[in-house]
Design a protein around this motif. Structure first.
Motif, PDB file in Angstrom:
ATOM      1  N   GLY A  20       0.824  -1.147   0.019  1.00  0.00           N
ATOM      2  CA  GLY A  20       0.052   0.126   0.133  1.00  0.00           C
ATOM      3  C   GLY A  20       0.867   1.175   0.036  1.00  0.00           C
ATOM      4  O   GLY A  20       0.194   2.293   0.011  1.00  0.00           O
ATOM      5  N   THR A  21       2.158   1.023   0.066  1.00  0.00           N
ATOM      6  CA  THR A  21       2.854   2.236  -0.246  1.00  0.00           C
ATOM      7  C   THR A  21       2.726   2.950  -1.502  1.00  0.00           C
ATOM      8  O   THR A  21       3.017   2.473  -2.479  1.00  0.00           O
ATOM      9  N   VAL A  22       2.574   4.451  -1.092  1.00  0.00           N
ATOM     10  CA  VAL A  22       2.587   5.179  -2.399  1.00  0.00           C
ATOM     11  C   VAL A  22       3.218   6.408  -2.077  1.00  0.00           C
ATOM     12  O   VAL A  22       3.510   6.956  -1.308  1.00  0.00           O
ATOM     13  N   PRO A  23       3.865   7.068  -3.331  1.00  0.00           N
ATOM     14  CA  PRO A  23       4.607   8.318  -3.033  1.00  0.00           C
ATOM     15  C   PRO A  23       3.573   9.403  -2.354  1.00  0.00           C
ATOM     16  O   PRO A  23       2.483   9.518  -2.716  1.00  0.00           O
ATOM     17  N   ALA A  24       4.167  10.259  -1.487  1.00  0.00           N
ATOM     18  CA  ALA A  24       3.638  11.195  -0.642  1.00  0.00           C
ATOM     19  C   ALA A  24       3.159  12.477  -1.707  1.00  0.00           C
ATOM     20  O   ALA A  24       3.856  12.639  -2.633  1.00  0.00           O
ATOM     21  N   LEU A  25       1.812  12.775  -1.749  1.00  0.00           N
ATOM     22  CA  LEU A  25       1.492  13.744  -2.413  1.00  0.00           C
ATOM     23  C   LEU A  25       1.130  15.234  -1.501  1.00  0.00           C
ATOM     24  O   LEU A  25       0.484  14.819  -0.333  1.00  0.00           O
ATOM     25  N   ALA A  26       1.458  16.275  -1.938  1.00  0.00           N
ATOM     26  CA  ALA A  26       1.321  17.289  -1.099  1.00  0.00           C
ATOM     27  C   ALA A  26       0.094  18.020  -1.127  1.00  0.00           C
ATOM     28  O   ALA A  26      -0.372  18.098  -2.355  1.00  0.00           O
ATOM     29  N   HIS A  27      -0.560  18.138   0.074  1.00  0.00           N
ATOM     30  CA  HIS A  27      -1.965  18.665  -0.006  1.00  0.00           C
ATOM     31  C   HIS A  27      -1.922  20.239   0.014  1.00  0.00           C
ATOM     32  O   HIS A  27      -1.018  20.801   0.799  1.00  0.00           O
ATOM     33  N   PHE A  28      -2.814  20.682  -0.696  1.00  0.00           N
ATOM     34  CA  PHE A  28      -2.855  22.415  -0.569  1.00  0.00           C
ATOM     35  C   PHE A  28      -4.275  22.572  -0.727  1.00  0.00           C
ATOM     36  O   PHE A  28      -5.073  22.184  -1.522  1.00  0.00           O
ATOM     37  N   GLN A  29      -4.553  23.552   0.286  1.00  0.00           N
ATOM     38  CA  GLN A  29      -5.917  24.200   0.345  1.00  0.00           C
ATOM     39  C   GLN A  29      -6.058  25.380  -0.461  1.00  0.00           C
ATOM     40  O   GLN A  29      -5.313  26.283  -0.108  1.00  0.00           O
ATOM     41  N   GLU A  30      -6.517  25.352  -1.718  1.00  0.00           N
ATOM     42  CA  GLU A  30      -6.577  26.459  -2.300  1.00  0.00           C
ATOM     43  C   GLU A  30      -7.376  27.491  -2.059  1.00  0.00           C
ATOM     44  O   GLU A  30      -8.638  27.184  -1.758  1.00  0.00           O
ATOM     45  N   ILE A  31      -7.320  28.440  -2.394  1.00  0.00           N
ATOM     46  CA  ILE A  31      -8.239  29.920  -1.974  1.00  0.00           C
ATOM     47  C   ILE A  31      -7.922  31.032  -3.033  1.00  0.00           C
ATOM     48  O   ILE A  31      -7.143  31.684  -3.093  1.00  0.00           O
ATOM     49  N   ILE A  32      -8.527  30.791  -4.205  1.00  0.00           N
ATOM     50  CA  ILE A  32      -8.107  31.682  -5.483  1.00  0.00           C
ATOM     51  C   ILE A  32      -9.116  32.556  -5.880  1.00  0.00           C
ATOM     52  O   ILE A  32     -10.135  32.187  -6.427  1.00  0.00           O
ATOM     53  N   PRO A  33      -8.863  33.716  -5.895  1.00  0.00           N
ATOM     54  CA  PRO A  33      -9.754  34.633  -6.461  1.00  0.00           C
ATOM     55  C   PRO A  33      -9.546  34.871  -7.964  1.00  0.00           C
ATOM     56  O   PRO A  33      -8.778  34.453  -8.587  1.00  0.00           O
ATOM     57  N   SER A  34     -10.661  35.576  -8.681  1.00  0.00           N
ATOM     58  CA  SER A  34     -10.680  35.785 -10.065  1.00  0.00           C
ATOM     59  C   SER A  34      -9.771  36.658 -10.421  1.00  0.00           C
ATOM     60  O   SER A  34      -9.443  36.888 -11.586  1.00  0.00           O
ATOM     61  N   ALA A  35      -9.086  37.755  -9.549  1.00  0.00           N
ATOM     62  CA  ALA A  35      -7.849  38.532  -9.870  1.00  0.00           C
ATOM     63  C   ALA A  35      -7.101  38.824  -8.749  1.00  0.00           C
ATOM     64  O   ALA A  35      -7.813  38.882  -7.507  1.00  0.00           O
ATOM     65  N   ASP A  36      -5.939  39.124  -8.700  1.00  0.00           N
ATOM     66  CA  ASP A  36      -5.085  39.581  -7.673  1.00  0.00           C
ATOM     67  C   ASP A  36      -5.375  40.927  -7.489  1.00  0.00           C
ATOM     68  O   ASP A  36      -5.081  41.758  -6.398  1.00  0.00           O
ATOM     69  N   GLY A  41     -11.929  48.400  -8.443  1.00  0.00           N
ATOM     70  CA  GLY A  41     -12.832  47.836  -7.450  1.00  0.00           C
ATOM     71  C   GLY A  41     -13.892  46.815  -8.115  1.00  0.00           C
ATOM     72  O   GLY A  41     -13.599  46.361  -9.010  1.00  0.00           O
ATOM     73  N   GLY A  42     -14.767  46.613  -7.234  1.00  0.00           N
ATOM     74  CA  GLY A  42     -15.916  45.815  -7.933  1.00  0.00           C
ATOM     75  C   GLY A  42     -15.990  44.276  -7.339  1.00  0.00           C
ATOM     76  O   GLY A  42     -15.405  44.064  -6.559  1.00  0.00           O
ATOM     77  N   ALA A  43     -16.795  43.402  -8.272  1.00  0.00           N
ATOM     78  CA  ALA A  43     -16.753  42.045  -8.167  1.00  0.00           C
ATOM     79  C   ALA A  43     -15.699  41.416  -8.162  1.00  0.00           C
ATOM     80  O   ALA A  43     -14.871  41.318  -9.127  1.00  0.00           O
ATOM     81  N   VAL A  44     -15.572  40.342  -7.164  1.00  0.00           N
ATOM     82  CA  VAL A  44     -14.508  39.192  -7.311  1.00  0.00           C
ATOM     83  C   VAL A  44     -15.084  37.959  -6.937  1.00  0.00           C
ATOM     84  O   VAL A  44     -16.002  37.870  -5.758  1.00  0.00           O
ATOM     85  N   SER A  45     -14.817  36.877  -7.387  1.00  0.00           N
ATOM     86  CA  SER A  45     -15.051  35.381  -7.062  1.00  0.00           C
ATOM     87  C   SER A  45     -13.945  34.789  -6.517  1.00  0.00           C
ATOM     88  O   SER A  45     -12.670  34.934  -6.996  1.00  0.00           O
ATOM     89  N   VAL A  46     -14.274  34.072  -5.453  1.00  0.00           N
ATOM     90  CA  VAL A  46     -13.027  33.543  -4.832  1.00  0.00           C
ATOM     91  C   VAL A  46     -13.660  31.803  -4.643  1.00  0.00           C
ATOM     92  O   VAL A  46     -14.470  31.404  -4.021  1.00  0.00           O
ATOM     93  N   ASP A  47     -12.683  30.935  -5.098  1.00  0.00           N
ATOM     94  CA  ASP A  47     -13.131  29.662  -5.213  1.00  0.00           C
ATOM     95  C   ASP A  47     -11.998  28.734  -4.289  1.00  0.00           C
ATOM     96  O   ASP A  47     -10.705  29.016  -4.144  1.00  0.00           O
ATOM     97  N   MET A  48     -12.619  27.743  -3.546  1.00  0.00           N
ATOM     98  CA  MET A  48     -11.970  27.051  -2.736  1.00  0.00           C
ATOM     99  C   MET A  48     -11.862  25.470  -3.040  1.00  0.00           C
ATOM    100  O   MET A  48     -12.926  24.961  -2.912  1.00  0.00           O
ATOM    101  N   VAL A  49     -10.746  24.874  -2.951  1.00  0.00           N
ATOM    102  CA  VAL A  49     -10.747  23.471  -3.437  1.00  0.00           C
ATOM    103  C   VAL A  49      -9.419  22.686  -2.725  1.00  0.00           C
ATOM    104  O   VAL A  49      -8.394  23.490  -2.400  1.00  0.00           O
ATOM    105  N   PHE A  50      -9.727  21.842  -2.231  1.00  0.00           N
ATOM    106  CA  PHE A  50      -8.254  21.102  -1.465  1.00  0.00           C
ATOM    107  C   PHE A  50      -7.932  19.886  -2.400  1.00  0.00           C
ATOM    108  O   PHE A  50      -8.650  19.021  -2.779  1.00  0.00           O
ATOM    109  N   THR A  51      -6.783  20.007  -2.879  1.00  0.00           N
ATOM    110  CA  THR A  51      -6.182  19.335  -4.056  1.00  0.00           C
ATOM    111  C   THR A  51      -4.673  19.098  -3.936  1.00  0.00           C
ATOM    112  O   THR A  51      -4.060  19.503  -3.039  1.00  0.00           O
ATOM    113  N   HIS A  52      -4.320  18.895  -5.115  1.00  0.00           N
ATOM    114  CA  HIS A  52      -2.803  18.766  -5.518  1.00  0.00           C
ATOM    115  C   HIS A  52      -2.521  19.538  -6.758  1.00  0.00           C
ATOM    116  O   HIS A  52      -2.805  19.066  -7.664  1.00  0.00           O
TER     117      HIS A  52
END
Length: 260
Positions: A20-36, A41-52
């Motif tokens: 069952g040994t497999v290479p370790a994968l780095a987990h990253f909690q993404e929190i990504i806006p539509s623009a930095d 000003g104005g509207a911004v969307s922010v998406d959150m995904v837990f992934t690699h």
């Protein structure tokens, strides 16, 4: 060494690994806006995904966060009630839309619910944040949210060219963490093929003052994750005390000088 002997050694090494040994994968909690940066000003969307991020998955189940908010001008606003579930690859993920009406840095942050990782025998909680500069003000970007673990930027994390360096200080309970380990990944659009697993997650250590610096070689969103052991163990699904990985994450966008 003959090809047959080499193959035999490889096979023996594979058999010697625990089942069952497999290479370790780095987990990253993404929190990504539509623009930095929002120049007006104005509207911004922010998406959150837990992934690699570099490998483009697999996506992990992300329960509704424990906390979600935005800090702007010293005032924190609770946004938990504004989250919308937005599944990715059949797993729960989250999104929100927000209107930035005033100039200044909007620091979006999320505290996810603890994620049980059976392959590592621990819970993972990644306190993650990202900065959006409203009206391209260039102000307020180094303000601290006050998370249990947090990266305070020393480089303004908005309006950065690809190839620039990003520096920050790793904090735990508001104090610098000497020699903290930081993992770095970027959100891969599929155009980058790492030669091998060593290239997937970049790893560096902070100095004695908890400070680190990294040069971002290409455009895109880059995640910096300082992984620290939490002070209080949790109870595993089997009822045993297990450690907690408290991750301090910050996301930074690098922009190509060609405008990409």
């Amino acid at each position: 060494m003959s090809v047959r002997l080499h193959a035999g050694l490889v096979a023996f090494a594979a058999l010697a690994l625990p089942v069952g040994t497999v290479p370790a994968l780095a987990h990253f909690q993404e929190i990504i806006p539509s623009a930095d940066v929002l120049p007006e000003g104005g509207a911004v969307s922010v998406d959150m995904v837990f992934t690699h991020p570099v490998e483009g998955g697999p996506v992990m189940e992300m329960k509704k966060p424990a906390k979600m908010g935005v800090l702007m001008g010293g005032k924190a606003t609770d946004l938990l009630g504004q989250l919308t579930e937005k599944p990715v690859d059949g797993k729960s993920a989250w999104s929100l839309a927000y209107e930035l009406k005033e100039p200044g840095a909007a620091i979006f942050y999320v505290e996810p619910q603890p994620y049980w990782e059976p392959s590592e025998g621990k819970y993972i909680v990644h306190y993650s944040k990202v900065i959006v500069d409203s009206y391209a003000s260039g102000e307020g970007w180094d303000e601290l949210v006050g998370l249990p673990v947090e990266i305070q930027p020393l480089t303004r994390p908005t309006g950065i060219w690809a190839g620039n360096v990003f520096s920050g200080v790793v904090l735990q309970d508001g104090k610098p963490v000497p020699f903290a380990e930081i993992e770095v990944e970027f959100i891969n659009d599929g155009t980058v093929k790492p030669p091998n697993d060593a290239f997937v997650t970049q790893v560096l250590k902070a100095d004695a003052n908890g400070t680190f610096t990294y040069a971002m070689p290409r455009a895109g969103w880059w995640g910096f994750a300082a992984l620290l052991e939490g002070d209080t163990p949790m109870t595993s699904p089997e009822g045993k005390p297990v450690p907690v990985e408290d991750g301090a994450l910050i996301w930074v966008k690098a922009t190509d000088m060609g405008g990409k």
